[in-house]
Scaffold this motif. Structure first.
Motif, PDB file in Angstrom:
ATOM      1  N   VAL A   1     -26.913 -16.495 -42.038  1.00 40.22           N
ATOM      2  CA  VAL A   1     -25.658 -17.100 -41.592  1.00 40.22           C
ATOM      3  C   VAL A   1     -24.541 -16.841 -42.594  1.00 40.22           C
ATOM      4  CG1 VAL A   1     -24.495 -19.319 -41.188  1.00 40.22           C
ATOM      5  CG2 VAL A   1     -26.701 -18.856 -40.113  1.00 40.22           C
ATOM      6  N   ILE A   2     -24.797 -17.056 -43.867  1.00 40.22           N
ATOM      7  CA  ILE A   2     -23.737 -16.901 -44.874  1.00 40.22           C
ATOM      8  C   ILE A   2     -23.325 -15.441 -45.020  1.00 40.22           C
ATOM      9  CG2 ILE A   2     -23.198 -17.154 -47.340  1.00 40.22           C
ATOM     10  CD1 ILE A   2     -24.774 -19.815 -47.224  1.00 40.22           C
ATOM     11  N   VAL A   3     -24.285 -14.518 -45.023  1.00 44.40           N
ATOM     12  CA  VAL A   3     -23.936 -13.093 -45.137  1.00 44.40           C
ATOM     13  C   VAL A   3     -23.142 -12.640 -43.908  1.00 44.40           C
ATOM     14  CG1 VAL A   3     -24.881 -10.746 -45.198  1.00 44.40           C
ATOM     15  CG2 VAL A   3     -25.816 -12.505 -46.711  1.00 44.40           C
ATOM     16  N   ILE A   4     -23.578 -13.035 -42.729  1.00 49.47           N
ATOM     17  CA  ILE A   4     -22.871 -12.642 -41.501  1.00 49.47           C
ATOM     18  C   ILE A   4     -21.468 -13.245 -41.469  1.00 49.47           C
ATOM     19  CG2 ILE A   4     -22.882 -12.853 -38.971  1.00 49.47           C
ATOM     20  CD1 ILE A   4     -24.851 -10.729 -40.111  1.00 49.47           C
ATOM     21  N   LEU A   5     -21.325 -14.486 -41.915  1.00 49.37           N
ATOM     22  CA  LEU A   5     -19.983 -15.092 -41.968  1.00 49.37           C
ATOM     23  C   LEU A   5     -19.073 -14.331 -42.935  1.00 49.37           C
ATOM     24  CD1 LEU A   5     -20.780 -18.924 -41.855  1.00 49.37           C
ATOM     25  CD2 LEU A   5     -19.698 -17.531 -40.063  1.00 49.37           C
ATOM     26  N   GLY A   6     -19.631 -13.879 -44.051  1.00 45.33           N
ATOM     27  CA  GLY A   6     -18.855 -13.091 -45.005  1.00 45.33           C
ATOM     28  C   GLY A   6     -18.415 -11.758 -44.414  1.00 45.33           C
ATOM     29  N   ILE A   7     -19.313 -11.102 -43.711  1.00 44.20           N
ATOM     30  CA  ILE A   7     -18.980  -9.824 -43.065  1.00 44.20           C
ATOM     31  C   ILE A   7     -17.939 -10.052 -41.969  1.00 44.20           C
ATOM     32  CG2 ILE A   7     -19.913  -7.957 -41.623  1.00 44.20           C
ATOM     33  CD1 ILE A   7     -22.559  -8.269 -43.213  1.00 44.20           C
ATOM     34  N   LYS A   8     -18.098 -11.135 -41.232  1.00 40.87           N
ATOM     35  CA  LYS A   8     -17.138 -11.465 -40.165  1.00 40.87           C
ATOM     36  C   LYS A   8     -15.745 -11.710 -40.755  1.00 40.87           C
ATOM     37  CE  LYS A   8     -16.523 -14.509 -36.247  1.00 40.87           C
ATOM     38  NZ  LYS A   8     -16.319 -15.914 -36.050  1.00 40.87           N
ATOM     39  N   LYS A   9     -15.698 -12.342 -41.931  1.00 38.38           N
ATOM     40  CA  LYS A   9     -14.407 -12.600 -42.599  1.00 38.38           C
ATOM     41  C   LYS A   9     -13.749 -11.276 -43.012  1.00 38.38           C
ATOM     42  CE  LYS A   9     -11.522 -15.584 -44.340  1.00 38.38           C
ATOM     43  NZ  LYS A   9     -10.740 -16.459 -43.489  1.00 38.38           N
ATOM     44  N   ILE A  10     -14.545 -10.326 -43.469  1.00 34.29           N
ATOM     45  CA  ILE A  10     -14.011  -9.004 -43.809  1.00 34.29           C
ATOM     46  C   ILE A  10     -13.439  -8.345 -42.557  1.00 34.29           C
ATOM     47  CG2 ILE A  10     -14.709  -6.647 -44.465  1.00 34.29           C
ATOM     48  CD1 ILE A  10     -14.493  -8.344 -46.915  1.00 34.29           C
ATOM     49  N   LYS A  11     -14.144  -8.455 -41.460  1.00 33.21           N
ATOM     50  CA  LYS A  11     -13.682  -7.868 -40.199  1.00 33.21           C
ATOM     51  C   LYS A  11     -12.362  -8.508 -39.765  1.00 33.21           C
ATOM     52  CE  LYS A  11     -15.140  -6.833 -35.478  1.00 33.21           C
ATOM     53  NZ  LYS A  11     -16.231  -6.850 -34.503  1.00 33.21           N
ATOM     54  N   GLU A  12     -12.251  -9.819 -39.877  1.00 29.67           N
ATOM     55  CA  GLU A  12     -11.003 -10.509 -39.535  1.00 29.67           C
ATOM     56  C   GLU A  12      -9.850 -10.033 -40.408  1.00 29.67           C
ATOM     57  OE1 GLU A  12     -11.721 -14.713 -39.909  1.00 29.67           O
ATOM     58  OE2 GLU A  12     -13.210 -14.706 -38.286  1.00 29.67           O
ATOM     59  N   ASN A  13     -10.123  -9.862 -41.701  1.00 28.23           N
ATOM     60  CA  ASN A  13      -9.080  -9.394 -42.629  1.00 28.23           C
ATOM     61  C   ASN A  13      -8.630  -7.977 -42.330  1.00 28.23           C
ATOM     62  OD1 ASN A  13      -8.899 -11.758 -44.030  1.00 28.23           O
ATOM     63  ND2 ASN A  13      -9.801 -10.981 -45.908  1.00 28.23           N
ATOM     64  N   ASN A  14      -9.495  -7.185 -41.714  1.00 28.91           N
ATOM     65  CA  ASN A  14      -9.174  -5.800 -41.385  1.00 28.91           C
ATOM     66  C   ASN A  14      -8.619  -5.669 -39.969  1.00 28.91           C
ATOM     67  OD1 ASN A  14      -9.998  -4.872 -43.884  1.00 28.91           O
ATOM     68  ND2 ASN A  14     -12.058  -4.375 -43.196  1.00 28.91           N
TER      69      ASN A  14
ATOM     70  N   GLY B   1     -22.228  -7.463 -47.731  1.00 28.95           N
ATOM     71  CA  GLY B   1     -23.510  -8.167 -47.744  1.00 28.95           C
ATOM     72  C   GLY B   1     -24.242  -8.030 -49.060  1.00 28.95           C
ATOM     73  N   LEU B   2     -24.239  -6.826 -49.617  1.00 32.59           N
ATOM     74  CA  LEU B   2     -24.897  -6.614 -50.904  1.00 32.59           C
ATOM     75  C   LEU B   2     -24.165  -7.360 -52.021  1.00 32.59           C
ATOM     76  CD1 LEU B   2     -25.899  -2.859 -50.630  1.00 32.59           C
ATOM     77  CD2 LEU B   2     -27.432  -4.838 -50.664  1.00 32.59           C
ATOM     78  N   GLY B   3     -22.838  -7.397 -51.944  1.00 29.97           N
ATOM     79  CA  GLY B   3     -22.059  -8.148 -52.936  1.00 29.97           C
ATOM     80  C   GLY B   3     -22.373  -9.637 -52.884  1.00 29.97           C
ATOM     81  N   ILE B   4     -22.427 -10.178 -51.678  1.00 26.91           N
ATOM     82  CA  ILE B   4     -22.738 -11.603 -51.505  1.00 26.91           C
ATOM     83  C   ILE B   4     -24.129 -11.914 -52.045  1.00 26.91           C
ATOM     84  CG2 ILE B   4     -23.234 -13.396 -49.769  1.00 26.91           C
ATOM     85  CD1 ILE B   4     -20.981 -12.082 -48.049  1.00 26.91           C
TER      86      ILE B   4
END
Length: 178
Positions: free
Chosen positions: A53-66, A79-82
């Motif tokens: 959940v946390i990794v996917i939310l982080g990736i989703k936030k990157i997608k929103e920012n882009n 994901g690897l950074g998180i």
């Protein structure tokens, strides 16, 4: 107030801290309940679910920012950074735990493993059991456990990011081909 974009490194840091502290909280709860050495299978399921959940939310936030765009490499990097940040935080906690909170951790863990092995493999001879315990002793210790935590975090982070990135990726080419 305008909507400010958050830098990818900041997203990795925020979500990595969140995952790291969630892992510590779970470990502290298990310790408080006396389940550090004998965990139920559901602990692994809950831990994995929280990580996903946390990794996917982080990736989703990157997608929103882009602006709704996401490349597979961005998903993997995020994901690897998180999970790296989370793993480093958990290593720090684990070192404090095994050095100050529970200094007999490895000795007790070996006892539990020996007992489980004797129950699981009743046909093991004393020599086989002793050889297994010697191998387990070699694989325990702060350095080895820290390495396993980091490698495990990155491995699962890669798998989660790969699957999440493949599902969520969206590029300019995909839009123009529609």
């Amino acid at each position: 107030m305008e909507n400010q974009e958050i830098a990818p490194k900041q997203i990795m840091l925020n979500y990595g801290l969140l995952l790291g502290f969630a892992s510590i909280l779970m470990s502290v709860a298990l310790y408080a309940m006396g389940k550090t050495y004998d965990q139920h299978w559901s602990v692994g399921v809950i831990s994995t679910a929280i990580t996903v959940v946390i990794v996917i939310l982080g990736i989703k936030k990157i997608k929103e920012n882009n602006g709704g765009f996401l490349s597979l490499s961005e998903a993997l990097k995020t994901g690897l950074g998180i999970t790296l940040i989370s793993g480093l935080i958990y290593v720090a906690y684990n070192l404090i735990f095994i050095n100050f909170i529970e200094p007999e951790f490895f000795a007790r863990m070996l006892e539990v493993q020996q007992q489980k092995m004797a129950e699981t493999y009743p046909n093991f001879t004393d020599e086989q059991l002793e050889a297994s315990m010697e191998m387990a002793k070699k694989m325990s210790g702060p350095f080895i456990s820290s390495a396993f935590i980091i490698i495990g975090s990155l491995f699962f982070g890669f798998i989660i990011s790969l699957i999440g990135g493949l599902i969520m990726k969206k590029s300019d080419e995909e839009i123009t081909s529609i």
